[in-house]
Design a protein around this motif. Structure first.
Motif, PDB file in Angstrom:
ATOM      1  N   MET A   1       0.831  -1.178   0.000  1.00 35.71           N
ATOM      2  CA  MET A   1       0.000   0.000   0.000  1.00 35.71           C
ATOM      3  C   MET A   1       0.878   1.245   0.000  1.00 35.71           C
ATOM      4  SD  MET A   1      -2.985   1.036   2.630  1.00 35.71           S
ATOM      5  CE  MET A   1      -3.731   2.613   2.541  1.00 35.71           C
ATOM      6  N   ARG A   2       0.482   2.231  -0.764  1.00 38.43           N
ATOM      7  CA  ARG A   2       1.221   3.496  -0.851  1.00 38.43           C
ATOM      8  C   ARG A   2       0.379   4.623  -0.261  1.00 38.43           C
ATOM      9  NH1 ARG A   2       3.363   4.262  -6.830  1.00 38.43           N
ATOM     10  NH2 ARG A   2       5.405   4.656  -5.971  1.00 38.43           N
ATOM     11  N   THR A   3       0.975   5.378   0.654  1.00 38.88           N
ATOM     12  CA  THR A   3       0.315   6.538   1.252  1.00 38.88           C
ATOM     13  C   THR A   3       1.160   7.767   0.966  1.00 38.88           C
ATOM     14  OG1 THR A   3      -0.589   5.176   3.034  1.00 38.88           O
ATOM     15  CG2 THR A   3      -0.531   7.551   3.402  1.00 38.88           C
ATOM     16  N   LEU A   4       0.514   8.791   0.417  1.00 36.42           N
ATOM     17  CA  LEU A   4       1.205  10.042   0.108  1.00 36.42           C
ATOM     18  C   LEU A   4       0.712  11.117   1.070  1.00 36.42           C
ATOM     19  CD1 LEU A   4       3.148  11.581  -1.731  1.00 36.42           C
ATOM     20  CD2 LEU A   4       1.221  11.989  -3.292  1.00 36.42           C
ATOM     21  N   ASP A  20       6.262  16.818   0.623  1.00 33.12           N
ATOM     22  CA  ASP A  20       5.464  15.601   0.618  1.00 33.12           C
ATOM     23  C   ASP A  20       6.320  14.402   1.041  1.00 33.12           C
ATOM     24  OD1 ASP A  20       3.602  17.303  -0.638  1.00 33.12           O
ATOM     25  OD2 ASP A  20       4.254  16.664  -2.629  1.00 33.12           O
ATOM     26  N   VAL A  21       5.642  13.373   1.550  1.00 36.19           N
ATOM     27  CA  VAL A  21       6.316  12.134   1.940  1.00 36.19           C
ATOM     28  C   VAL A  21       5.510  10.962   1.386  1.00 36.19           C
ATOM     29  CG1 VAL A  21       7.026  10.664   3.871  1.00 36.19           C
ATOM     30  CG2 VAL A  21       7.201  13.151   4.075  1.00 36.19           C
ATOM     31  N   LEU A  22       6.193  10.049   0.695  1.00 40.25           N
ATOM     32  CA  LEU A  22       5.554   8.826   0.201  1.00 40.25           C
ATOM     33  C   LEU A  22       5.971   7.677   1.106  1.00 40.25           C
ATOM     34  CD1 LEU A  22       3.831   7.379  -1.960  1.00 40.25           C
ATOM     35  CD2 LEU A  22       5.979   6.889  -3.149  1.00 40.25           C
ATOM     36  N   VAL A  23       4.964   6.951   1.617  1.00 45.65           N
ATOM     37  CA  VAL A  23       5.208   5.790   2.463  1.00 45.65           C
ATOM     38  C   VAL A  23       4.720   4.563   1.704  1.00 45.65           C
ATOM     39  CG1 VAL A  23       4.696   4.694   4.676  1.00 45.65           C
ATOM     40  CG2 VAL A  23       4.846   7.197   4.529  1.00 45.65           C
ATOM     41  N   GLU A  24       5.613   3.597   1.523  1.00 42.96           N
ATOM     42  CA  GLU A  24       5.264   2.347   0.843  1.00 42.96           C
ATOM     43  C   GLU A  24       5.506   1.187   1.789  1.00 42.96           C
ATOM     44  OE1 GLU A  24       6.129   2.096  -3.591  1.00 42.96           O
ATOM     45  OE2 GLU A  24       7.759   3.366  -2.860  1.00 42.96           O
ATOM     46  N   ASP A  25       4.462   0.383   2.004  1.00 44.43           N
ATOM     47  CA  ASP A  25       4.572  -0.783   2.876  1.00 44.43           C
ATOM     48  C   ASP A  25       5.209  -0.433   4.219  1.00 44.43           C
ATOM     49  OD1 ASP A  25       3.408  -2.446   0.910  1.00 44.43           O
ATOM     50  OD2 ASP A  25       5.353  -2.588  -0.096  1.00 44.43           O
ATOM     51  N   ILE A  31      10.930  11.488  -0.099  1.00 39.12           N
ATOM     52  CA  ILE A  31      10.611  12.773   0.508  1.00 39.12           C
ATOM     53  C   ILE A  31      10.955  13.819  -0.536  1.00 39.12           C
ATOM     54  CG2 ILE A  31      11.116  14.418   2.352  1.00 39.12           C
ATOM     55  CD1 ILE A  31      12.023  12.054   4.075  1.00 39.12           C
ATOM     56  N   GLY A  32      10.013  14.706  -0.851  1.00 38.91           N
ATOM     57  CA  GLY A  32      10.273  15.700  -1.879  1.00 38.91           C
ATOM     58  C   GLY A  32       9.256  16.814  -1.866  1.00 38.91           C
ATOM     59  N   VAL A  33       9.329  17.648  -2.898  1.00 38.89           N
ATOM     60  CA  VAL A  33       8.447  18.796  -3.045  1.00 38.89           C
ATOM     61  C   VAL A  33       7.528  18.556  -4.233  1.00 38.89           C
ATOM     62  CG1 VAL A  33       8.379  21.280  -3.446  1.00 38.89           C
ATOM     63  CG2 VAL A  33      10.204  20.294  -2.058  1.00 38.89           C
ATOM     64  N   SER A  34       6.240  18.752  -4.055  1.00 38.94           N
ATOM     65  CA  SER A  34       5.233  18.604  -5.122  1.00 38.94           C
ATOM     66  C   SER A  34       5.322  17.247  -5.809  1.00 38.94           C
ATOM     67  CB  SER A  34       5.387  19.730  -6.151  1.00 38.94           C
ATOM     68  OG  SER A  34       5.194  20.976  -5.541  1.00 38.94           O
ATOM     69  N   LEU A  35       5.358  16.171  -5.034  1.00 42.92           N
ATOM     70  CA  LEU A  35       5.439  14.827  -5.607  1.00 42.92           C
ATOM     71  C   LEU A  35       4.161  14.512  -6.385  1.00 42.92           C
ATOM     72  CD1 LEU A  35       6.950  12.743  -2.661  1.00 42.92           C
ATOM     73  CD2 LEU A  35       8.137  13.724  -4.633  1.00 42.92           C
ATOM     74  N   ASP A  36       4.318  14.032  -7.604  1.00 40.00           N
ATOM     75  CA  ASP A  36       3.195  13.632  -8.450  1.00 40.00           C
ATOM     76  C   ASP A  36       3.287  12.127  -8.640  1.00 40.00           C
ATOM     77  OD1 ASP A  36       0.983  13.701 -10.076  1.00 40.00           O
ATOM     78  OD2 ASP A  36       2.106  14.300 -11.858  1.00 40.00           O
ATOM     79  N   ILE A  37       2.906  11.393  -7.604  1.00 41.48           N
ATOM     80  CA  ILE A  37       3.049   9.940  -7.576  1.00 41.48           C
ATOM     81  C   ILE A  37       1.706   9.325  -7.230  1.00 41.48           C
ATOM     82  CG2 ILE A  37       4.176   8.020  -6.379  1.00 41.48           C
ATOM     83  CD1 ILE A  37       6.535   9.876  -5.821  1.00 41.48           C
ATOM     84  N   ASP A  40      -2.385   4.903  -2.982  1.00 40.07           N
ATOM     85  CA  ASP A  40      -3.676   4.330  -2.597  1.00 40.07           C
ATOM     86  C   ASP A  40      -4.435   5.259  -1.659  1.00 40.07           C
ATOM     87  OD1 ASP A  40      -3.218   1.716  -3.892  1.00 40.07           O
ATOM     88  OD2 ASP A  40      -1.613   1.583  -2.412  1.00 40.07           O
ATOM     89  N   LYS A  41      -3.678   6.027  -0.865  1.00 40.12           N
ATOM     90  CA  LYS A  41      -4.285   6.938   0.095  1.00 40.12           C
ATOM     91  C   LYS A  41      -3.493   8.237   0.074  1.00 40.12           C
ATOM     92  CE  LYS A  41      -5.406   7.164   5.034  1.00 40.12           C
ATOM     93  NZ  LYS A  41      -5.338   6.434   6.308  1.00 40.12           N
ATOM     94  N   ILE A  42      -4.198   9.367   0.070  1.00 39.72           N
ATOM     95  CA  ILE A  42      -3.544  10.674   0.101  1.00 39.72           C
ATOM     96  C   ILE A  42      -4.028  11.415   1.349  1.00 39.72           C
ATOM     97  CG2 ILE A  42      -3.252  12.896  -1.038  1.00 39.72           C
ATOM     98  CD1 ILE A  42      -3.626  11.417  -3.704  1.00 39.72           C
ATOM     99  N   ILE A  43      -3.070  11.911   2.119  1.00 46.47           N
ATOM    100  CA  ILE A  43      -3.373  12.660   3.336  1.00 46.47           C
ATOM    101  C   ILE A  43      -2.933  14.101   3.117  1.00 46.47           C
ATOM    102  CG2 ILE A  43      -2.849  12.938   5.785  1.00 46.47           C
ATOM    103  CD1 ILE A  43      -2.273   9.892   5.830  1.00 46.47           C
ATOM    104  N   ASP A  44      -3.844  15.050   3.304  1.00 41.64           N
ATOM    105  CA  ASP A  44      -3.501  16.464   3.195  1.00 41.64           C
ATOM    106  C   ASP A  44      -3.006  16.940   4.552  1.00 41.64           C
ATOM    107  OD1 ASP A  44      -3.197  19.116   2.573  1.00 41.64           O
ATOM    108  OD2 ASP A  44      -5.343  19.532   2.399  1.00 41.64           O
ATOM    109  N   ALA A  45      -1.723  17.259   4.635  1.00 41.43           N
ATOM    110  CA  ALA A  45      -1.113  17.681   5.893  1.00 41.43           C
ATOM    111  C   ALA A  45      -0.881  19.192   5.927  1.00 41.43           C
ATOM    112  CB  ALA A  45       0.204  16.934   6.097  1.00 41.43           C
ATOM    113  N   ALA A  46      -1.630  19.948   5.122  1.00 42.89           N
ATOM    114  CA  ALA A  46      -1.483  21.405   5.102  1.00 42.89           C
ATOM    115  C   ALA A  46      -1.669  21.960   6.510  1.00 42.89           C
ATOM    116  CB  ALA A  46      -2.495  22.022   4.148  1.00 42.89           C
TER     117      ALA A  46
END
Length: 73
Positions: A1-4, A20-25, A31-37, A40-46
Motif C-alpha cells: 500500500m502506498r500513502t502520500l 510531501d512524503v511517500l510511504v510504501e509498505d 521525501i520531496g516537493v510537489s510529488l506527483d506519484i 492508494d491513500k492521500i493525506i492532506d497535511a497542510a
C-alpha cells in the motif's frame, strides 16, 4: 500500500520546508516537493508538521503505575 502525505511542513534534523512524503509498505520511500506519484491513500497535511522517521520518546518502559505495570519492556 502506498500513502502520500502532501503539503505538510517537513521537519528533519537539518531542514524545515513545505513538501510531501511517500510511504510504501510502512517505510518512507520518497521525501520531496510537489510529488506527483500515484498512491492508494492521500493525506492532506497542510498546516501540519510532518516528522519523517520521528520517534515518540515519551515512553514508560516497565513502569509501575496505580497497581499495574506497563506491558512494554
Amino acid at each position: 500500500m502506498r500513502t502520500l502525505i502532501k503539503n505538510g511542513t517537513i521537519v528533519t534534523a537539518s531542514d524545515m520546508y513545505k513538501g510531501d512524503v511517500l510511504v510504501e509498505d510502512e517505510k518512507i520511500s520518497v521525501i520531496g516537493v510537489s510529488l506527483d506519484i500515484h498512491a492508494d491513500k492521500i493525506i492532506d497535511a497542510a498546516g501540519k508538521y510532518v516528522l519523517p522517521g520521528g520517534i515518540d520518546v515519551h515512553t514508560h518502559m516497565d513502569m509501575p503505575f496505580g497497581g499495574s505495570t506497563s506491558a512494554d519492556d
